[in-house]
Design an enzyme around this catalytic site. Structure first.
Site, mmCIF file in Angstrom:
data_model
loop_
_atom_site.group_PDB
_atom_site.id
_atom_site.type_symbol
_atom_site.label_atom_id
_atom_site.label_comp_id
_atom_site.label_asym_id
_atom_site.label_seq_id
_atom_site.Cartn_x
_atom_site.Cartn_y
_atom_site.Cartn_z
ATOM 1 N N GLU A 121 0.824 -1.209 0.000
ATOM 2 C CA GLU A 121 0.000 0.000 0.000
ATOM 3 C C GLU A 121 0.857 1.258 0.000
ATOM 4 O OE1 GLU A 121 -2.351 -0.599 3.483
ATOM 5 O OE2 GLU A 121 -0.744 -0.098 4.864
ATOM 6 N N HIS A 179 3.652 -1.091 10.867
ATOM 7 C CA HIS A 179 3.229 0.289 10.670
ATOM 8 C C HIS A 179 1.948 0.578 11.432
ATOM 9 C CE1 HIS A 179 1.099 -2.031 7.543
ATOM 10 N NE2 HIS A 179 0.111 -1.150 7.720
ATOM 11 N N ARG A 199 -2.660 -7.895 13.133
ATOM 12 C CA ARG A 199 -2.586 -6.907 14.216
ATOM 13 C C ARG A 199 -1.692 -7.474 15.315
ATOM 14 N NH1 ARG A 199 -7.667 -7.008 15.680
ATOM 15 N NH2 ARG A 199 -8.321 -5.621 14.006
#
Length: 323
Positions: A121, A179, A199
């Site tokens: 991304e 991130h 996560r």
């Protein structure tokens, strides 16, 4: 083939405990709460497929457009690489609070574990509160053992790299890189079509029912890039009235366009769809079959079968996305 004029889509709103009101306040998105976290602008993700909002095709799903016109919409070379699926996902994100610390697996892991694409991304920063920052990567090389120990001792934050941000900053987040978007950041996100996230830390927050959110500690261990790397900040030219390359990766190509006046582009040989995300100002965008307006916080899709793209504006900053 339908006449594939410039297509706009209904925003798909997602609500999270870290979301806010800026998607509504800044862009006029149809938020119903004060925790609007994401506006999915262009999506073919299962159960989150975009619906055309303008013109004669209004009410048609992106998936139906692909079923009817895949090569015309995507481009022959795109279909050859990705099949008749829309290969990227476009979002605007408002982080009123810090997001969880996370990472995304690469294509190989995602395929073997989840029968999914990985998730590469990029972020373009649109608005920030004073002192806002991102977490991107580690602040030193870390071993898997050091990382695991930091989770056990609740000291992970000491290993992470904090990056202050301001409007216009751009970041490329490759797979495996830890991130998180920090509180007070609004950004545009361009990514592979995937909703796959590992996560690893959520600041020990609890949801409305008093539950901690699920962590993916074991899955993440073999997906993390443990090296410290300074490869994420994108330095790009900002020459006015032309397309300036920001990111050119196997999954998408993004240009920055700071337009002070009209621009005509011959795209006969592009063989890819074109997406414009408006990050400032407003414009009228047309192709062979029609035109539509776009303003800050809006997105438009133009088919690969377009031969000319005209942009009429008195001032607009656009992210131009192709493959």
């Amino acid at each position: 083939m339908n006449e594939l004029y410039p297509l706009k889509f209904d925003p798909i709103m997602h609500y999270r405990l870290w979301g806010g009101t800026k998607l509504k306040d800044l862009f006029g998105k149809p938020s119903t709460t004060d925790t609007a976290a994401e506006s999915w602008e262009l999506s073919a993700v299962k159960d989150n497929v975009s619906i055309v909002s303008n013109g004669s095709l209004a009410g048609t799903s992106l998936q139906q457009l692909l079923n009817d016109n895949a090569k015309a919409l995507l481009g022959v070379s795109v279909v050859e690489r990705f099949g008749e699926e829309f290969p990227i996902l476009i979002k605007f994100i408002d982080a009123k609070k810090d997001l969880s610390i996370q990472l995304h697996p690469n294509d190989e892991l995602a395929k073997s574990r989840h029968n999914s694409f990985g998730k590469t991304e990029m972020w373009y920063i649109m608005d920030t509160d004073p002192g806002a920052n991102l977490i991107i990567g580690f602040n030193k090389d870390v071993t898997k053992e050091e990382y695991t120990e930091s989770l056990e001792n609740d000291t992970l934050l000491d290993l992470l790299n904090y990056v202050p941000v301001t409007e216009g900053d751009t970041f490329f987040i490759n797979t495996g890189k830890i991130h998180a978007i920090g509180a007070g950041v609004v950004l545009a996100e361009i990514q592979q079509t995937s909703d796959l996230t590992y996560r690893i830390f959520d600041f020990n927050r609890k949801d409305a029912h008093g539950n901690l959110r699920e962590l993916h500690t074991d899955l993440a261990l073999d997906a993390i890039d443990y090296e410290q790397k300074d490869d994420f900040k994108v330095n790009y030219p900002t020459t006015k009235d032309t397309a300036n390359t920001m990111v050119d990766c196997p999954y998408f190509k993004t240009n920055f366009m700071d337009l002070t006046g009209d621009l005509e582009q011959n795209v006969t040989n592009r063989d890819s769809f074109t997406i414009y995300m408006c990050v400032n100002g407003a414009a009228e965008i047309s192709n062979d079959w029609g035109s539509t307006s776009i303003k800050k916080g809006e997105t438009v899709l133009l088919a690969a079968s377009s031969t000319l793209i005209n942009i009429i504006t008195e001032g607009a900053k656009l992210l131009e996305v192709t493959i």
